[in-house]
Design a protein around this motif. Structure first.
Motif, PDB file in Angstrom:
ATOM      1  N   ASN B 141       0.823  -1.216   0.000  1.00  0.00           N
ATOM      2  CA  ASN B 141       0.000   0.000   0.000  1.00  0.00           C
ATOM      3  C   ASN B 141       0.852   1.260   0.000  1.00  0.00           C
ATOM      4  OD1 ASN B 141      -2.382  -1.426  -0.002  1.00  0.00           O
ATOM      5  ND2 ASN B 141      -2.545  -1.463   2.243  1.00  0.00           N
ATOM      6  N   PHE B 142       1.926   1.231   0.792  1.00  0.00           N
ATOM      7  CA  PHE B 142       2.841   2.376   0.869  1.00  0.00           C
ATOM      8  C   PHE B 142       3.430   2.678  -0.513  1.00  0.00           C
ATOM      9  CE2 PHE B 142       7.339   3.732   1.610  1.00  0.00           C
ATOM     10  CZ  PHE B 142       7.095   4.964   2.188  1.00  0.00           C
ATOM     11  N   VAL B 143       3.896   1.644  -1.184  1.00  0.00           N
ATOM     12  CA  VAL B 143       4.497   1.811  -2.521  1.00  0.00           C
ATOM     13  C   VAL B 143       3.462   2.348  -3.500  1.00  0.00           C
ATOM     14  CG1 VAL B 143       5.445   0.539  -4.507  1.00  0.00           C
ATOM     15  CG2 VAL B 143       6.296   0.071  -2.188  1.00  0.00           C
ATOM     16  N   SER B 144       2.274   1.825  -3.389  1.00  0.00           N
ATOM     17  CA  SER B 144       1.203   2.234  -4.298  1.00  0.00           C
ATOM     18  C   SER B 144       0.756   3.673  -4.024  1.00  0.00           C
ATOM     19  CB  SER B 144       0.034   1.257  -4.146  1.00  0.00           C
ATOM     20  OG  SER B 144      -1.112   1.772  -4.759  1.00  0.00           O
ATOM     21  N   GLU B 145       0.557   4.005  -2.737  1.00  0.00           N
ATOM     22  CA  GLU B 145       0.051   5.336  -2.378  1.00  0.00           C
ATOM     23  C   GLU B 145       1.100   6.426  -2.555  1.00  0.00           C
ATOM     24  OE1 GLU B 145      -1.338   5.168   1.649  1.00  0.00           O
ATOM     25  OE2 GLU B 145      -2.918   3.706   1.190  1.00  0.00           O
ATOM     26  N   VAL B 146       2.299   6.152  -2.104  1.00  0.00           N
ATOM     27  CA  VAL B 146       3.316   7.203  -2.043  1.00  0.00           C
ATOM     28  C   VAL B 146       4.117   7.288  -3.337  1.00  0.00           C
ATOM     29  CG1 VAL B 146       5.370   8.004  -0.826  1.00  0.00           C
ATOM     30  CG2 VAL B 146       3.444   7.034   0.459  1.00  0.00           C
ATOM     31  N   PHE B 147       4.514   6.152  -3.874  1.00  0.00           N
ATOM     32  CA  PHE B 147       5.334   6.173  -5.089  1.00  0.00           C
ATOM     33  C   PHE B 147       4.504   5.902  -6.353  1.00  0.00           C
ATOM     34  CE2 PHE B 147       8.479   4.634  -1.796  1.00  0.00           C
ATOM     35  CZ  PHE B 147       9.106   5.865  -1.653  1.00  0.00           C
ATOM     36  N   LYS B 148       3.215   5.566  -6.189  1.00  0.00           N
ATOM     37  CA  LYS B 148       2.327   5.244  -7.312  1.00  0.00           C
ATOM     38  C   LYS B 148       2.910   4.119  -8.165  1.00  0.00           C
ATOM     39  CE  LYS B 148       0.277   9.096  -5.962  1.00  0.00           C
ATOM     40  NZ  LYS B 148      -0.630   8.918  -4.809  1.00  0.00           N
ATOM     41  N   ALA B 149       3.620   3.217  -7.512  1.00  0.00           N
ATOM     42  CA  ALA B 149       4.357   2.197  -8.251  1.00  0.00           C
ATOM     43  C   ALA B 149       3.886   0.797  -7.881  1.00  0.00           C
ATOM     44  CB  ALA B 149       5.846   2.334  -7.985  1.00  0.00           C
ATOM     45  N   LYS B 150       4.381  -0.180  -8.649  1.00  0.00           N
ATOM     46  CA  LYS B 150       3.977  -1.559  -8.469  1.00  0.00           C
ATOM     47  C   LYS B 150       4.999  -2.304  -7.611  1.00  0.00           C
ATOM     48  CE  LYS B 150       2.405  -5.426 -11.253  1.00  0.00           C
ATOM     49  NZ  LYS B 150       2.387  -6.069 -12.564  1.00  0.00           N
TER      50      LYS B 150
END
Lengths: 253, 253
Positions: B141-150
């Motif tokens: 979730n952190f990667v998705s929310e903050v970095f918009k990444a997979k």
């Protein structure tokens, strides 16, 4: 604009890519290959006559383009008619080897060609050279009109160094990508995960000085990682490659 | 969405790139570096407090991100508070080295980072790992929310092989491009002429099998070119690299 009638000597990757573009504005009369089946395959695409005997080259041609591997060039060039203007597509080939032609020159497309993969030739730098400036200008016009591409006048000596640098950076990088894929294949991992990394590596190396762009354990001095990596490689050849390039990066040689 | 308050341990390339993106949606409380000047520089950009003593880490943080070189990791990790969730950005680092934390994991961005060169983090594959599946989901979730990444869940063992393959294909290719530039610099030629060639090489290597994409004198068996190239190289190290990779390509080893 000249009405080009061309014989293609060669039916490999370069001959195929040039030929496919040539037919959009020129006639390709004959395609030569030592193996008639290869000449036939390319001729089918170009509407040309396939030959495996150079004495059958169409004499109506006003341009012969020779795209065969470097080691086969001298024997083939000996057999070509000297009165037809002739271009050689080789990277490491000296102009003085073709002086007995009335008009001759080098037309070296600085690109990697694979038969079934389309290339936009207009983006390719064509390295050209001729002893006669009139014919050199004709080559420049030919490249511009037929391939819509830019020519670079480069001497045989300089072209050799460009070819060497291309082999080291392009052919060798491809081999390293193969090795990366081998490593990931064995672990059932998809090597496509490396694509953004390698594209950024290449773009960065050309947007800034690649020395300043260098990253990784060798430049950081992460010796424990280097030791682990050497142990993980399963061939002596790759251990040697890893050790050598690591030393080049770290300056320890 | 969690309100992240983060300490960054490290002020190098990776810490800088993550930090610059983090501040668009999170607070970065402190930046640690052994060299206070480096902590200061990055803190100036992030609005954080620079520290060079880990006992001054802000205890209000709900996430510590450790982005320092692998060889310095064990000593630093020993000094970190075990009750704050902690992510390590290293490629070759085993999860079992951080089991004493309540919540810990790996967050390895598979990309090459240079401080002043912007990177779109949303295109970067983040390799993640945690022993606790709840915390692993938090990382995703952190990667998705903050970095918009997979995120890609990858074990420590597999991640080591991905790191190795990245070093070989990315770091080593960059070194080869440097070498190509050296060769062309000496001849007063602009290495930018190689850019279309190398971009096509990389795209081709990922659009098709790089083994089938291999071109050049080694795969054609142009031995006379190989001999000339070896003679043109002016260091023994590069002659060795040329010989080794040529043999890998031609299968003569």
């Amino acid at each position: 604009m000249t009405d080009y009638k061309i014989n293609l000597i060669g039916a490999g990757n370069v001959a195929t890519h040039l030929g496919m573009k040539l037919i959009s504005s020129c006639q390709v009369l004959t395609v030569f290959s030592n193996k008639i089946i290869n000449a036939q395959k390319l001729s089918d695409k170009l509407g040309s006559k396939p030959i495996d005997d150079l004495s059958n080259l169409n004499k109506d041609a006003n341009l012969n383009i020779v795209a065969i591997k470097d080691s086969a060039l001298p024997a083939i060039i000996d057999l070509l008619p000297k009165e037809i203007p002739t271009l050689i597509t080789a990277g490491t080939f000296e102009l003085k080897q073709i002086i007995e032609f009335e008009n001759s020159g080098i037309l070296y497309p600085l690109q990697t060609f694979t038969k079934d993969r389309p290339i936009d030739l207009s983006t390719v730098p064509f390295l050209i050279e001729s002893k006669k400036s009139i014919f050199e200008n004709e080559i420049i016009n030919f490249v511009s009109e037929v391939f819509k591409a830019k020519s670079y006048k480069v001497s045989s000596e300089k072209r050799k160094f460009i070819h060497l640098s291309a082999v080291i950076s392009c052919n060798f990088s491809n081999r390293l990508i193969s090795e990366a894929k081998n490593i990931l294949d064995k672990e059932n991992l998809d090597y496509q995960i490396l694509r953004p990394l390698i594209l950024e590596t290449v773009n960065k190396a050309f947007d800034m000085d690649p020395v300043l762009a260098q990253t990784g354990p060798a430049v950081r001095g992460d010796d424990n990682i280097i030791i682990q990596h050497l142990a993980m490689l399963d061939t002596n050849e790759m251990k040697e490659v890893y050790g050598l390039i690591t030393n080049l990066i770290s300056g320890r040689h």
